[in-house]
Design a protein around this motif. Structure first.
Motif, mmCIF file in Angstrom:
data_model
loop_
_atom_site.group_PDB
_atom_site.id
_atom_site.type_symbol
_atom_site.label_atom_id
_atom_site.label_comp_id
_atom_site.label_asym_id
_atom_site.label_seq_id
_atom_site.Cartn_x
_atom_site.Cartn_y
_atom_site.Cartn_z
ATOM 1 N N ALA A 52 -2.916 -1.653 11.589
ATOM 2 C CA ALA A 52 -2.116 -1.408 12.397
ATOM 3 C C ALA A 52 -0.791 -2.273 11.786
ATOM 4 C CB ALA A 52 -2.123 -1.427 13.575
ATOM 5 N N TRP A 53 0.230 -1.916 11.622
ATOM 6 C CA TRP A 53 1.678 -2.580 11.855
ATOM 7 C C TRP A 53 2.295 -2.828 13.291
ATOM 8 C CZ3 TRP A 53 -0.425 0.057 7.756
ATOM 9 C CH2 TRP A 53 -0.172 -0.452 6.588
ATOM 10 N N LEU A 54 2.692 -4.049 13.404
ATOM 11 C CA LEU A 54 3.243 -4.356 14.709
ATOM 12 C C LEU A 54 4.494 -5.172 14.498
ATOM 13 C CD1 LEU A 54 -0.232 -6.030 16.086
ATOM 14 C CD2 LEU A 54 0.826 -3.790 16.577
ATOM 15 N N SER A 55 5.517 -4.683 14.955
ATOM 16 C CA SER A 55 6.949 -5.260 14.977
ATOM 17 C C SER A 55 6.865 -6.118 16.146
ATOM 18 C CB SER A 55 7.792 -4.297 14.997
ATOM 19 O OG SER A 55 8.016 -3.723 16.298
ATOM 20 N N GLU A 56 7.916 -7.003 16.043
ATOM 21 C CA GLU A 56 8.008 -8.146 16.952
ATOM 22 C C GLU A 56 8.217 -7.779 18.381
ATOM 23 O OE1 GLU A 56 12.681 -9.402 16.714
ATOM 24 O OE2 GLU A 56 11.284 -10.399 15.213
ATOM 25 N N GLU A 92 16.155 -6.880 0.130
ATOM 26 C CA GLU A 92 14.666 -6.738 -0.318
ATOM 27 C C GLU A 92 14.105 -6.461 0.515
ATOM 28 O OE1 GLU A 92 12.150 -8.749 -4.110
ATOM 29 O OE2 GLU A 92 13.092 -10.083 -2.500
ATOM 30 N N LYS A 93 12.931 -5.305 0.293
ATOM 31 C CA LYS A 93 12.063 -4.886 1.387
ATOM 32 C C LYS A 93 10.747 -4.982 0.257
ATOM 33 C CE LYS A 93 14.529 -2.815 4.202
ATOM 34 N NZ LYS A 93 14.955 -3.502 5.469
ATOM 35 N N PHE A 94 9.440 -5.032 1.095
ATOM 36 C CA PHE A 94 8.338 -5.344 0.452
ATOM 37 C C PHE A 94 7.041 -4.188 1.002
ATOM 38 C CE2 PHE A 94 10.358 -9.485 0.451
ATOM 39 C CZ PHE A 94 9.903 -9.908 -0.980
ATOM 40 N N ILE A 95 6.171 -3.802 0.031
ATOM 41 C CA ILE A 95 5.260 -2.827 0.196
ATOM 42 C C ILE A 95 4.047 -3.611 0.243
ATOM 43 C CG2 ILE A 95 3.956 -0.866 -0.647
ATOM 44 C CD1 ILE A 95 7.022 -0.351 -0.283
ATOM 45 N N LEU A 96 3.186 -3.679 1.389
ATOM 46 C CA LEU A 96 1.997 -4.125 1.714
ATOM 47 C C LEU A 96 0.818 -3.252 1.590
ATOM 48 C CD1 LEU A 96 0.369 -6.472 2.891
ATOM 49 C CD2 LEU A 96 0.665 -5.658 5.238
ATOM 50 N N SER A 97 -0.050 -3.696 0.564
ATOM 51 C CA SER A 97 -1.292 -2.821 0.098
ATOM 52 C C SER A 97 -2.545 -3.628 0.551
ATOM 53 C CB SER A 97 -0.964 -2.793 -1.190
ATOM 54 O OG SER A 97 -0.088 -1.979 -1.607
ATOM 55 N N ILE A 98 -3.339 -3.004 1.146
ATOM 56 C CA ILE A 98 -4.568 -3.511 1.594
ATOM 57 C C ILE A 98 -6.019 -2.688 1.178
ATOM 58 C CG2 ILE A 98 -5.779 -4.171 3.529
ATOM 59 C CD1 ILE A 98 -3.059 -4.481 5.072
ATOM 60 N N THR A 99 -6.866 -3.507 0.834
ATOM 61 C CA THR A 99 -7.858 -2.792 0.209
ATOM 62 C C THR A 99 -9.318 -2.771 1.263
ATOM 63 O OG1 THR A 99 -8.739 -4.729 -1.014
ATOM 64 C CG2 THR A 99 -7.449 -3.170 -2.142
ATOM 65 N N GLU A 100 -10.090 -2.154 1.013
ATOM 66 C CA GLU A 100 -11.480 -2.113 2.188
ATOM 67 C C GLU A 100 -12.219 -3.317 2.217
ATOM 68 O OE1 GLU A 100 -14.048 1.216 1.022
ATOM 69 O OE2 GLU A 100 -14.327 0.556 -1.057
ATOM 70 N N ASN A 101 -11.987 -3.955 1.005
ATOM 71 C CA ASN A 101 -12.892 -5.198 1.068
ATOM 72 C C ASN A 101 -11.884 -6.544 1.672
ATOM 73 O OD1 ASN A 101 -15.204 -4.008 0.035
ATOM 74 N ND2 ASN A 101 -14.866 -4.722 -1.953
ATOM 75 N N GLY A 102 -10.974 -6.036 2.321
ATOM 76 C CA GLY A 102 -10.102 -7.113 2.920
ATOM 77 C C GLY A 102 -9.167 -8.009 2.010
ATOM 78 N N TYR A 103 -8.819 -7.281 1.003
ATOM 79 C CA TYR A 103 -7.823 -8.088 0.150
ATOM 80 C C TYR A 103 -6.420 -7.326 0.243
ATOM 81 C CZ TYR A 103 -11.490 -10.494 -2.094
ATOM 82 O OH TYR A 103 -12.740 -11.214 -2.207
ATOM 83 N N GLY A 104 -5.463 -8.072 0.006
ATOM 84 C CA GLY A 104 -4.063 -7.505 0.008
ATOM 85 C C GLY A 104 -2.869 -8.497 -0.487
ATOM 86 N N LYS A 105 -1.806 -7.789 -0.531
ATOM 87 C CA LYS A 105 -0.656 -8.420 -1.278
ATOM 88 C C LYS A 105 0.759 -7.808 -0.872
ATOM 89 C CE LYS A 105 -0.643 -5.957 -5.585
ATOM 90 N NZ LYS A 105 0.598 -5.067 -5.494
ATOM 91 N N ALA A 146 2.172 0.232 2.916
ATOM 92 C CA ALA A 146 3.500 0.682 3.466
ATOM 93 C C ALA A 146 4.576 -0.352 3.576
ATOM 94 C CB ALA A 146 3.017 0.911 5.090
ATOM 95 N N PRO A 147 5.717 0.100 3.873
ATOM 96 C CA PRO A 147 6.878 -1.008 3.793
ATOM 97 C C PRO A 147 6.751 -2.190 4.993
ATOM 98 C CG PRO A 147 7.831 1.104 3.512
ATOM 99 C CD PRO A 147 6.234 1.280 3.741
ATOM 100 N N VAL A 148 6.827 -3.269 4.779
ATOM 101 C CA VAL A 148 6.637 -4.052 5.680
ATOM 102 C C VAL A 148 7.917 -5.128 5.730
ATOM 103 C CG1 VAL A 148 4.318 -4.431 5.987
ATOM 104 C CG2 VAL A 148 5.431 -5.664 4.562
ATOM 105 N N GLU A 149 8.399 -5.923 6.786
ATOM 106 C CA GLU A 149 9.422 -6.834 6.848
ATOM 107 C C GLU A 149 8.771 -8.116 7.515
ATOM 108 O OE1 GLU A 149 12.622 -5.657 9.651
ATOM 109 O OE2 GLU A 149 12.462 -3.460 8.485
ATOM 110 N N GLU A 150 9.294 -9.123 7.118
ATOM 111 C CA GLU A 150 8.959 -10.515 7.301
ATOM 112 C C GLU A 150 8.377 -10.852 8.778
ATOM 113 O OE1 GLU A 150 8.920 -13.540 5.483
ATOM 114 O OE2 GLU A 150 8.934 -12.131 3.442
ATOM 115 N N HIS A 151 8.913 -10.206 9.450
ATOM 116 C CA HIS A 151 8.797 -10.444 11.099
ATOM 117 C C HIS A 151 7.312 -9.708 11.722
ATOM 118 C CE1 HIS A 151 11.643 -7.221 11.355
ATOM 119 N NE2 HIS A 151 10.855 -6.846 12.463
#
Length: 183
Positions: free
Chosen positions: A171-175, A75-88, A121-126
């Motif tokens: 910015a997405w940062l991997s480990e 399972e992969k997840f899509i992280l979405s972030i809004t201009e007012n600082g909210y996301g999921k 964008a797609p993200v991973e737990e780490h």
């Protein structure tokens, strides 16, 4: 991208569309006009293009126990972030594959509270993410701390911005510390 992957286009008004990359045509030159990925609403624009694996594990429309555990592990997840600082984070399985050129489906609810979408964008737990505002403030957090929610929700506070402040870059940062930036 490869033929066994999907393209996800996300818009600032909270819509997205997912289609198979093999449905794209290769054009012969720079003067080609291209093809429609998503039919944008008035005053909407694309904020991100993501590539994710195309997983098909169904046989006869049903999943057995082994398939379910294999799917959960992939399972992969899509992280979405809004201009007012909210996301999921939302499971990529909730984004059905359709034909390109449609109006899309809801990615995240936009509202006065949320504002418009800044990044998706797609993200991973780490992974870690870094959010930057138009006043120069920034915050870094790990992806696994962000709540998992369905597509048709507003998300939770990731960055408590001031009334006249907006998130402008993520910015997405991997480990390993490699960054991918969306502005």
């Amino acid at each position: 991208c490869r033929d066994d992957q999907d393209i996800i286009l996300s818009t600032k008004k909270g819509k997205c569309i997912r289609f198979e990359s093999k449905k794209l045509r290769i054009f012969k030159g720079r003067s080609s006009k291209g093809i429609r990925g998503i039919n944008l609403a008035d005053n909407d624009s694309i904020v991100s293009l993501s590539i994710t694996d195309h997983d098909v594990n169904k046989k006869n429309g049903k999943l057995n126990k082994d398939d379910k555990s294999e799917i959960k592990a992939k399972e992969k997840f899509i992280l979405s972030i809004t201009e007012n600082g909210y996301g999921k984070r939302t499971s990529a399985y909730e984004y059905r594959v359709t034909g390109r050129g449609g109006q899309g489906i809801i990615n995240i609810e936009t509202s006065d509270r949320n504002g418009t979408v800044v990044a998706s964008a797609p993200v991973e737990e780490h992974h870690h993410i870094m959010l930057v505002t138009d006043t120069g403030r920034l915050i870094r957090t790990t992806v696994h701390e962000i709540r998992i929610a369905g597509r048709n929700t507003q998300g939770v506070t990731l960055f408590d911005v001031e009334p006249n402040e907006r998130v402008v870059s993520v910015a997405w940062l991997s480990e390993q510390g490699v960054a991918k930036t969306c502005t």
